[in-house]
Design an enzyme around this catalytic site. Structure first.
Site, mmCIF file in Angstrom:
data_model
loop_
_atom_site.group_PDB
_atom_site.id
_atom_site.type_symbol
_atom_site.label_atom_id
_atom_site.label_comp_id
_atom_site.label_asym_id
_atom_site.label_seq_id
_atom_site.Cartn_x
_atom_site.Cartn_y
_atom_site.Cartn_z
ATOM 1 N N TYR A 10 49.831 16.478 23.851
ATOM 2 C CA TYR A 10 48.906 17.002 22.848
ATOM 3 C C TYR A 10 49.452 16.920 21.425
ATOM 4 O O TYR A 10 48.691 16.951 20.469
ATOM 5 C CB TYR A 10 48.408 18.408 23.259
ATOM 6 C CG TYR A 10 49.082 19.572 22.610
ATOM 7 C CD1 TYR A 10 48.436 20.289 21.587
ATOM 8 C CD2 TYR A 10 50.339 19.982 23.002
ATOM 9 C CE1 TYR A 10 49.050 21.360 20.987
ATOM 10 C CE2 TYR A 10 50.953 21.058 22.405
ATOM 11 C CZ TYR A 10 50.306 21.740 21.394
ATOM 12 O OH TYR A 10 50.913 22.808 20.783
ATOM 13 N N THR A 117 59.322 21.983 20.610
ATOM 14 C CA THR A 117 59.816 23.325 20.302
ATOM 15 C C THR A 117 61.018 23.621 21.202
ATOM 16 O O THR A 117 60.930 23.454 22.422
ATOM 17 C CB THR A 117 58.703 24.357 20.569
ATOM 18 O OG1 THR A 117 57.560 23.965 19.813
ATOM 19 C CG2 THR A 117 59.133 25.751 20.183
ATOM 20 N N ARG A 149 53.151 22.225 14.110
ATOM 21 C CA ARG A 149 52.616 23.557 13.820
ATOM 22 C C ARG A 149 51.120 23.646 14.057
ATOM 23 O O ARG A 149 50.467 24.541 13.513
ATOM 24 C CB ARG A 149 52.823 23.869 12.330
ATOM 25 C CG ARG A 149 54.204 24.297 11.991
ATOM 26 C CD ARG A 149 54.256 24.615 10.519
ATOM 27 N NE ARG A 149 55.241 25.637 10.249
ATOM 28 C CZ ARG A 149 55.582 26.007 9.032
ATOM 29 N NH1 ARG A 149 55.015 25.455 7.989
ATOM 30 N NH2 ARG A 149 56.471 26.957 8.846
ATOM 31 N N LYS A 201 60.465 27.642 13.856
ATOM 32 C CA LYS A 201 59.343 27.358 14.753
ATOM 33 C C LYS A 201 59.168 28.450 15.807
ATOM 34 O O LYS A 201 58.067 28.930 16.083
ATOM 35 C CB LYS A 201 59.563 25.998 15.431
ATOM 36 C CG LYS A 201 58.671 25.718 16.606
ATOM 37 C CD LYS A 201 57.225 25.575 16.189
ATOM 38 C CE LYS A 201 56.300 25.647 17.378
ATOM 39 N NZ LYS A 201 54.922 25.341 17.056
ATOM 40 N N ARG A 208 53.520 35.910 16.397
ATOM 41 C CA ARG A 208 52.155 36.038 16.930
ATOM 42 C C ARG A 208 52.162 36.865 18.228
ATOM 43 O O ARG A 208 51.305 37.700 18.448
ATOM 44 C CB ARG A 208 51.598 34.635 17.167
ATOM 45 C CG ARG A 208 50.120 34.544 16.939
ATOM 46 C CD ARG A 208 49.672 33.120 16.680
ATOM 47 N NE ARG A 208 48.254 32.991 16.955
ATOM 48 C CZ ARG A 208 47.296 33.298 16.099
ATOM 49 N NH1 ARG A 208 47.601 33.753 14.900
ATOM 50 N NH2 ARG A 208 46.027 33.161 16.431
ATOM 51 N N GLY A 252 48.071 33.412 26.721
ATOM 52 C CA GLY A 252 48.306 32.200 27.497
ATOM 53 C C GLY A 252 48.710 31.027 26.623
ATOM 54 O O GLY A 252 49.085 31.193 25.458
ATOM 55 N N CYS A 255 52.791 27.757 24.585
ATOM 56 C CA CYS A 255 53.711 28.030 23.473
ATOM 57 C C CYS A 255 54.057 29.508 23.371
ATOM 58 O O CYS A 255 55.208 29.891 23.508
ATOM 59 C CB CYS A 255 53.078 27.592 22.159
ATOM 60 S SG CYS A 255 52.434 25.931 22.228
ATOM 61 N N TYR A 312 43.061 28.947 28.474
ATOM 62 C CA TYR A 312 43.898 30.021 27.941
ATOM 63 C C TYR A 312 43.335 30.676 26.693
ATOM 64 O O TYR A 312 43.782 31.761 26.312
ATOM 65 C CB TYR A 312 45.343 29.548 27.738
ATOM 66 C CG TYR A 312 45.620 28.776 26.468
ATOM 67 C CD1 TYR A 312 45.517 27.397 26.443
ATOM 68 C CD2 TYR A 312 46.009 29.430 25.302
ATOM 69 C CE1 TYR A 312 45.792 26.691 25.288
ATOM 70 C CE2 TYR A 312 46.285 28.731 24.148
ATOM 71 C CZ TYR A 312 46.172 27.366 24.133
ATOM 72 O OH TYR A 312 46.454 26.675 22.986
ATOM 73 N N LYS A 313 42.357 30.015 26.055
ATOM 74 C CA LYS A 313 41.695 30.668 24.922
ATOM 75 C C LYS A 313 40.356 29.984 24.659
ATOM 76 O O LYS A 313 40.038 28.974 25.292
ATOM 77 C CB LYS A 313 42.578 30.660 23.677
ATOM 78 C CG LYS A 313 42.798 29.304 23.061
ATOM 79 C CD LYS A 313 43.561 29.473 21.744
ATOM 80 C CE LYS A 313 43.688 28.146 21.025
ATOM 81 N NZ LYS A 313 44.398 28.275 19.761
HETATM 82 N N1 SAJ Z 1 45.356 35.622 21.577
HETATM 83 C C1 SAJ Z 1 45.062 36.962 21.663
HETATM 84 N N2 SAJ Z 1 44.708 37.616 20.527
HETATM 85 C C2 SAJ Z 1 44.640 36.989 19.324
HETATM 86 C C3 SAJ Z 1 44.959 35.631 19.230
HETATM 87 C C4 SAJ Z 1 45.323 34.969 20.386
HETATM 88 O O1 SAJ Z 1 45.101 37.585 22.739
HETATM 89 O O2 SAJ Z 1 44.299 37.649 18.349
HETATM 90 C C5 SAJ Z 1 45.731 34.881 22.781
HETATM 91 C C6 SAJ Z 1 44.834 33.676 23.042
HETATM 92 O O3 SAJ Z 1 43.684 34.041 23.740
HETATM 93 C C7 SAJ Z 1 45.751 32.786 23.851
HETATM 94 C C8 SAJ Z 1 47.128 33.078 23.261
HETATM 95 O O4 SAJ Z 1 47.009 34.298 22.590
HETATM 96 O O5 SAJ Z 1 45.734 33.151 25.223
HETATM 97 C C9 SAJ Z 1 47.665 32.003 22.345
HETATM 98 O O6 SAJ Z 1 46.660 31.533 21.477
HETATM 99 P P1 SAJ Z 1 46.904 31.245 19.924
HETATM 100 O O7 SAJ Z 1 45.638 30.742 19.346
HETATM 101 O O8 SAJ Z 1 47.510 32.420 19.280
HETATM 102 O O9 SAJ Z 1 48.050 30.136 19.900
HETATM 103 P P2 SAJ Z 1 48.266 28.655 20.558
HETATM 104 O O10 SAJ Z 1 49.242 28.813 21.683
HETATM 105 O O11 SAJ Z 1 46.993 27.976 20.840
HETATM 106 O O12 SAJ Z 1 49.002 27.899 19.363
HETATM 107 C C10 SAJ Z 1 50.195 28.444 18.798
HETATM 108 C C11 SAJ Z 1 50.077 28.352 17.276
HETATM 109 N N3 SAJ Z 1 51.101 29.168 16.640
HETATM 110 C C12 SAJ Z 1 50.838 29.985 15.622
HETATM 111 O O13 SAJ Z 1 49.732 30.153 15.172
HETATM 112 C C13 SAJ Z 1 52.018 30.716 15.055
HETATM 113 C C14 SAJ Z 1 50.161 26.899 16.836
HETATM 114 O O14 SAJ Z 1 50.172 26.796 15.431
HETATM 115 C C15 SAJ Z 1 51.421 26.243 17.404
HETATM 116 O O15 SAJ Z 1 51.500 24.881 17.039
HETATM 117 C C16 SAJ Z 1 51.355 26.330 18.905
HETATM 118 O O16 SAJ Z 1 51.319 27.724 19.270
HETATM 119 C C17 SAJ Z 1 52.582 25.635 19.459
HETATM 120 O O17 SAJ Z 1 52.441 24.499 19.929
HETATM 121 O O18 SAJ Z 1 53.673 26.161 19.332
#
Ligand code: SAJ
Length: 440
Positions: A10, A117, A149, A201, A208, A252, A255, A312-313
């Protein structure tokens, strides 16, 4: 410049396409022959529409080739996974093997960028170590760590517009890496050392995770206090320096649930906050299941729960580390029959229902796990016709309680006590209610 990208997943794939469309001669290699074949058949394996479009355009331009070997190049970019091994420790075997393979074809002066990462110190330990093992002097190559990122769902836009951290093992390596990314990145690039870049990173995703853990802890507390967590968080976020994320059924993806372990693993005694946050988030599926068990006690006749969402989201097809997996497993352990429906997910560990109706048929309750846009327009009246029970549990605050209530449903939302569908219980902050802000 000739660039070889290792790992066409990805991140590697859109990065390779971006580099190709900026004029570089790009050779993409993936160890999995199925991935290579699917790409050659027209990027069949690529879910995100914009990424697919970009990749096809790059392949048609002739500048991006999928290769069966690692081609010699001026620059190598490693984009391989770094999953958690079963013992919870980071698995850096793919990084090691990719470096080893590069060592066989790299000429002195070549640029070697690690994008994956990784735990802080990986370039110095694993990359340098693998080069030495292969008989290559690490000082003869330009080593850099430039972590990606981007957020799944908006990869193409974010690859161009997000600022980047460029970590060089030497200032010259950082400069060379920066020049390469400058060919498509339209944002600031911050130059630093390799280990700092590795740490930055992991800090980002840990931030988060900790923030979501706070939101989840507040949701549990609000259920006890009979306060609406969504309203309370939205109001707290009105403060100019507060930005709490959303509670949910768990965290989920490949990352955020993984990367904090890279820090915790570095020193378990110094990372209590990080480990606690991880535990709070990892326990959310258990909490959601507890609420289902209170509302629909399991019975020998068999109770059916329809789970909405497997990825996962919202609006992504990826289901790695999806909270649905654990919720489904727990429900079945407690004797429930489950059916999962997801119109977006591209695969799951067990078969999904083919249609929404099939999942809802005869269900005693529905549980919304993922807030896909498609679920926000479900007609509650037609759901009611399919289901045996009238209970909707909303772990994302995505269902409209008024319309579901009008169709006879009790609506139970994570972070709130009681049924909002009946309108019997006014939310605690009914006076001057604000629409909840939804930070993403
Ligand atoms: N989630 C919550 N509450 C929220 C936001 C998210 O429960 O308010 C959950 C989501 O449903 C999901 C999980 O957290 O299950 C992760 O989702 P996400 O949108 O927070 O993150 P990822 O894993 O899709 O992407 C993250 C991003 N990191 C940051 O924003 C700091 C992305 O920029 C990174 O590139 C990615 O990880 C990565 O590859 O490391």
């Amino acid at each position: 410049m000739k660039v070889t990208v290792l790992g066409l997943g990805y991140i590697g794939l859109p990065t390779a396409a971006m580099l190709a469309l900026s004029g570089h001669e790009v050779s993409g290699y993936d160890v999995n022959p199925k991935v290579r074949d699917a790409l050659r058949r027209g990027a069949e394996n690529v879910g995100e529409a914009e990424v697919k479009h970009l990749v096809l355009e790059a392949m048609m331009s002739g500048k991006l080739r999928v290769a069966d070997v690692i081609d010699p190049a001026d620059a190598f970019v490693i984009c391989v996974p770094t999953p958690n091994a079963p013992d919870g420790r980071p698995n850096l075997a793919y990084v090691h093997d990719a470096t080893n393979a590069i060592a066989a074809v790299a000429r002195p002066g070549a640029l070697l960028i690690l994008e994956s990462t990784v735990p802080p110190g990986t370039v110095e330990r694993v990359v340098v170590g693998a080069l030495r093992e292969a008989g290559v002097d690490p000082d003869s190559l330009m080593l850099a760590h430039c972590p990606e990122r981007v957020i799944p769902g908006a990869i193409v836009r974010e690859l161009k517009s997000n600022s980047r951290i460029i970590g060089g093992r030497t200032p010259e390596a950082a400069e060379r890496a920066k020049e390469l990314y400058a060919s498509f990145v339209d944002a600031e690039m911050f130059v630093t050392g390799c280990t700092t870049a590795e740490l930055v990173k992991v800090i980002e995703n840990t931030f988060r995770d900790v923030n979501i853990a706070l939101a989840n802890e507040l949701a549990l507390l609000c259920e006890e206090l009979d306060v609406d967590a969504w309203e309370a968080i939205a109001l707290a976020n009105k403060h100019p320096r507060v930005n709490i994320l959303n509670p949910g059924p768990g965290v989920g993806g490949h990352c955020i649930p993984i990367d904090p372990h890279f820090l915790a693993d570095a020193n378990p005694f110094l990372t209590e906050l990080i480990q606690t946050a991880r535990r709070v988030n990892a326990r959310m599926p258990n909490h959601v299941v507890r609420r289902i068990r209170e509302l629909v006690p399991a019975s020998s006749q068999g109770r059916k729960i329809a789970l909405l969402g497997a990825s996962y989201k919202a609006n992504v097809d990826d289901s790695r580390e999806s909270p649905t997996e654990k919720i489904d497993e727990l429900l079945r352990e407690h004797g429930y029959i489950t059916a999962i429906y997801d119109p977006v997910a591209a695969g799951f560990s067990r078969p999904l229902a083919a249609t929404l109706d099939e999942a809802l048929e005869g269900a005693d309750a529905l549980l919304l796990v993922v807030d896909h846009d498609a679920f926000k327009t479900i007609d509650p009246a037609s759901a009611a016709r399919k289901m045996r029970g009238r209970i909707a549990v909303d772990a994302r605050n995505a269902l409209d309680p008024a319309s579901w209530g009008a169709a006879g449903f009790e609506v139970h939302t994570l972070g709130r006590r009681g049924d909002r569908g009946s309108g019997k219980e006014a939310p605690s902050g009914a006076v001057g209610m604000v629409a909840p802000a939804m930070p993403s």
